[in-house]
Design a protein around this motif. Structure first.
Motif, PDB file in Angstrom:
ATOM      1  N   LEU A  84     -58.773 -26.621 101.370  1.00  7.96           N
ATOM      2  CA  LEU A  84     -58.532 -27.935 100.762  1.00  7.96           C
ATOM      3  C   LEU A  84     -59.821 -28.531 100.194  1.00  7.96           C
ATOM      4  N   ALA A  85     -60.651 -27.676  99.630  1.00  8.20           N
ATOM      5  CA  ALA A  85     -61.870 -28.111  98.932  1.00  8.20           C
ATOM      6  C   ALA A  85     -62.775 -28.967  99.802  1.00  8.20           C
ATOM      7  N   GLY A  86     -62.817 -28.648 101.098  1.00 11.43           N
ATOM      8  CA  GLY A  86     -63.756 -29.323 101.982  1.00 11.43           C
ATOM      9  C   GLY A  86     -63.286 -30.638 102.563  1.00 11.43           C
ATOM     10  N   LEU A  87     -62.019 -31.005 102.407  1.00  7.30           N
ATOM     11  CA  LEU A  87     -61.527 -32.219 103.053  1.00  7.30           C
ATOM     12  C   LEU A  87     -61.759 -32.131 104.558  1.00  7.30           C
ATOM     13  N   LYS A  88     -62.077 -33.257 105.179  1.00 10.28           N
ATOM     14  CA  LYS A  88     -62.362 -33.270 106.618  1.00 10.28           C
ATOM     15  C   LYS A  88     -61.049 -33.179 107.393  1.00 10.28           C
ATOM     16  N   VAL A  89     -60.958 -32.197 108.284  1.00 13.70           N
ATOM     17  CA  VAL A  89     -59.722 -31.909 109.017  1.00 13.70           C
ATOM     18  C   VAL A  89     -59.979 -31.994 110.514  1.00 13.70           C
ATOM     19  N   LEU A  90     -59.110 -32.687 111.224  1.00 14.99           N
ATOM     20  CA  LEU A  90     -59.181 -32.775 112.685  1.00 14.99           C
ATOM     21  C   LEU A  90     -57.927 -32.189 113.307  1.00 14.99           C
ATOM     22  N   ASN A  91     -58.107 -31.310 114.265  1.00 16.40           N
ATOM     23  CA  ASN A  91     -57.011 -30.831 115.107  1.00 16.40           C
ATOM     24  C   ASN A  91     -56.864 -31.818 116.253  1.00 16.40           C
ATOM     25  N   PHE A  92     -55.742 -32.553 116.284  1.00 16.66           N
ATOM     26  CA  PHE A  92     -55.533 -33.600 117.286  1.00 16.66           C
ATOM     27  C   PHE A  92     -54.415 -33.202 118.246  1.00 16.66           C
ATOM     28  N   GLY A  93     -54.465 -31.960 118.719  1.00 14.60           N
ATOM     29  CA  GLY A  93     -53.469 -31.479 119.666  1.00 14.60           C
ATOM     30  C   GLY A  93     -53.933 -31.636 121.099  1.00 14.60           C
ATOM     31  N   SER A 146     -55.096 -14.460 115.061  1.00 13.60           N
ATOM     32  CA  SER A 146     -53.841 -14.913 114.466  1.00 13.60           C
ATOM     33  C   SER A 146     -53.893 -16.391 114.115  1.00 13.60           C
ATOM     34  N   ALA A 147     -54.597 -17.173 114.920  1.00 10.80           N
ATOM     35  CA  ALA A 147     -54.756 -18.594 114.612  1.00 10.80           C
ATOM     36  C   ALA A 147     -55.496 -18.776 113.290  1.00 10.80           C
ATOM     37  N   VAL A 148     -56.515 -17.972 113.068  1.00  8.13           N
ATOM     38  CA  VAL A 148     -57.254 -18.035 111.799  1.00  8.13           C
ATOM     39  C   VAL A 148     -56.349 -17.617 110.636  1.00  8.13           C
ATOM     40  N   LYS A 149     -55.631 -16.527 110.829  1.00  4.03           N
ATOM     41  CA  LYS A 149     -54.712 -16.042 109.796  1.00  4.03           C
ATOM     42  C   LYS A 149     -53.652 -17.092 109.469  1.00  4.03           C
ATOM     43  N   PHE A 150     -53.054 -17.676 110.495  1.00  5.67           N
ATOM     44  CA  PHE A 150     -52.029 -18.692 110.281  1.00  5.67           C
ATOM     45  C   PHE A 150     -52.605 -19.928 109.618  1.00  5.67           C
ATOM     46  N   SER A 151     -53.781 -20.353 110.036  1.00  6.37           N
ATOM     47  CA  SER A 151     -54.392 -21.561 109.479  1.00  6.37           C
ATOM     48  C   SER A 151     -54.706 -21.390 107.999  1.00  6.37           C
ATOM     49  N   ARG A 152     -55.102 -20.204 107.618  1.00  2.00           N
ATOM     50  CA  ARG A 152     -55.349 -19.942 106.191  1.00  2.00           C
ATOM     51  C   ARG A 152     -54.050 -20.095 105.399  1.00  2.00           C
ATOM     52  N   TYR A 153     -52.971 -19.544 105.951  1.00  2.00           N
ATOM     53  CA  TYR A 153     -51.659 -19.677 105.301  1.00  2.00           C
ATOM     54  C   TYR A 153     -51.245 -21.157 105.235  1.00  2.00           C
ATOM     55  N   LEU A 154     -51.432 -21.871 106.330  1.00  2.00           N
ATOM     56  CA  LEU A 154     -51.056 -23.286 106.374  1.00  2.00           C
ATOM     57  C   LEU A 154     -51.868 -24.086 105.358  1.00  2.00           C
ATOM     58  N   GLY A 155     -53.160 -23.830 105.291  1.00  2.00           N
ATOM     59  CA  GLY A 155     -54.000 -24.521 104.319  1.00  2.00           C
ATOM     60  C   GLY A 155     -53.561 -24.269 102.896  1.00  2.00           C
ATOM     61  N   GLN A 156     -53.167 -23.041 102.605  1.00  2.00           N
ATOM     62  CA  GLN A 156     -52.702 -22.710 101.259  1.00  2.00           C
ATOM     63  C   GLN A 156     -51.398 -23.428 100.932  1.00  2.00           C
ATOM     64  N   GLU A 157     -50.516 -23.537 101.922  1.00  2.00           N
ATOM     65  CA  GLU A 157     -49.258 -24.248 101.708  1.00  2.00           C
ATOM     66  C   GLU A 157     -49.504 -25.741 101.494  1.00  2.00           C
ATOM     67  N   LEU A 158     -50.425 -26.296 102.222  1.00  2.00           N
ATOM     68  CA  LEU A 158     -50.756 -27.712 102.021  1.00  2.00           C
ATOM     69  C   LEU A 158     -51.307 -27.925 100.619  1.00  2.00           C
ATOM     70  N   ARG A 159     -52.211 -27.050 100.202  1.00  2.00           N
ATOM     71  CA  ARG A 159     -52.817 -27.189  98.879  1.00  2.00           C
ATOM     72  C   ARG A 159     -51.776 -27.123  97.777  1.00  2.00           C
ATOM     73  N   LYS A 160     -50.811 -26.222  97.921  1.00  2.00           N
ATOM     74  CA  LYS A 160     -49.776 -26.075  96.886  1.00  2.00           C
ATOM     75  C   LYS A 160     -48.894 -27.320  96.765  1.00  2.00           C
ATOM     76  N   ASN A 161     -48.765 -28.055  97.864  1.00  2.00           N
ATOM     77  CA  ASN A 161     -47.829 -29.178  97.882  1.00  2.00           C
ATOM     78  C   ASN A 161     -48.486 -30.543  97.762  1.00  2.00           C
ATOM     79  N   LEU A 162     -49.793 -30.578  97.649  1.00  2.00           N
ATOM     80  CA  LEU A 162     -50.478 -31.877  97.504  1.00  2.00           C
ATOM     81  C   LEU A 162     -50.535 -32.307  96.035  1.00  2.00           C
TER      82      LEU A 162
END
Length: 290
Positions: free
Chosen positions: A63-72, A274-290
């Motif tokens: 996401l081009a360096g947007l600041k991201v927090l995992n709040f789980g 797998s967390a890294v792999k999934f997060s990359r996929y999730l980031g790409q999906e977010l980017r496509k939909n923003l």
């Protein structure tokens, strides 16, 4: 003598192996997550599947360096208490993106207690300060077992955890057992099904966020096929209904492709790779939909 002793302690601390799970790093991690005042463009909220399964830095890179927090949080529930905390952490300017990692358990009455979050939230101020600013300076006092030192080059039985400043815990259990969590989840859902009231409050908050101009995303976290079948069978979770209602309320639902292509070390949580792999996929999906 005192100076020599301190020097020896420092040298030993710098050359010894890192513990499988650092007590000091863990305490600082949770204290920072709850009490730091940093603002973020993207907040990913949920339970332990989120904090072990979503690598914030990987998403930020997509996401081009947007600041991201995992709040789980462990056994974390999605409710107004957590929603308010999310809002407090969103940046004052720029994009405001809320990502909800939903599990059936996060919508149950027991999860609404948010015991882990409140434990950290309600700690004594002096203890919070110690965990955040004092203990990390003397990290070479971090407890480590003699076995970890003697067999430092061997893979030892237990949890391996690496605590990242962005809220993600890179995790691995050795040996892995992809069925280990099923028994506990069967127990957790007894008399503790998904709550209709909790789900309705979720829809209301998403609709409000939409009116306020936030971008909202939601997804069901990937896990093992056995866990997915168990949750669908006994939790009272209706993924299709949730997806449709959240979409109507203003969220973008992300359907996870190849959801069984990720590895879990215990049948619930994703291991680090797998967390890294999934997060990359999730980031790409977010980017496509923003």
């Amino acid at each position: 003598m005192t100076a020599l002793a301190l020097l020896l302690i420092y040298l030993v601390g710098t050359v010894r192996p890192q513990p499988m799970s650092s007590v000091i790093a863990k305490e600082k991690f949770w204290a920072d997550k709850v009490h730091a005042k940093t603002k973020y463009n993207v907040i990913v909220a949920g339970d332990s599947r989120v904090y072990r399964g979503v690598a914030s830095k990987v998403i930020s890179d997509e996401l081009a360096g947007l600041k991201v927090l995992n709040f789980g949080f462990s056994s974390g529930g999605l409710n107004n208490e957590i929603y308010n905390e999310i809002e407090e952490r969103l940046a004052n300017e720029g994009q405001k993106i809320i990502v909800l990692g939903i599990t059936p358990y996060s919508l149950t009455p027991k999860a609404q207690l948010n015991e882990h979050f409140l434990q950290e939230k309600q700690r004594d101020k002096k203890e919070i300060f110690r965990r955040r600013f004092i203990s990390p300076v003397i990290h070479f006092f971090d407890p480590i077992s003699p076995t970890e030192i003697i067999y430092r080059k061997d893979k030892k039985k237990g949890y391996y955890e690496r605590f990242n400043r962005d809220g993600w815990v890179a995790s691995l259990k050795y040996p892995a057992d992809s069925n280990a969590a099923l028994k506990s989840y069967r127990k957790n859902f007894k008399g503790n099904k998904v709550s209709a009231e909790v789900v309705q409050e979720l829809y209301k908050r998403v609709a409000r966020w939409k009116r306020e101009g936030f971008s909202i995303f939601a997804f069901r976290l990937p896990t093992t096929e056995g866990m997915l079948l168990l949750e669908n069978d006994i939790s009272g979770f209706d993924e299709l209904e949730l997806k449709n209602q959240l979409t109507t309320s203003g969220a973008t639902w992300i359907d996870i492709e190849n959801k069984h292509s990720y590895s879990s070390y215990d049948g619930s949580h994703l291991e680090e790779a797998s967390a890294v792999k999934f997060s990359r996929y999730l980031g790409q999906e977010l980017r496509k939909n923003l």
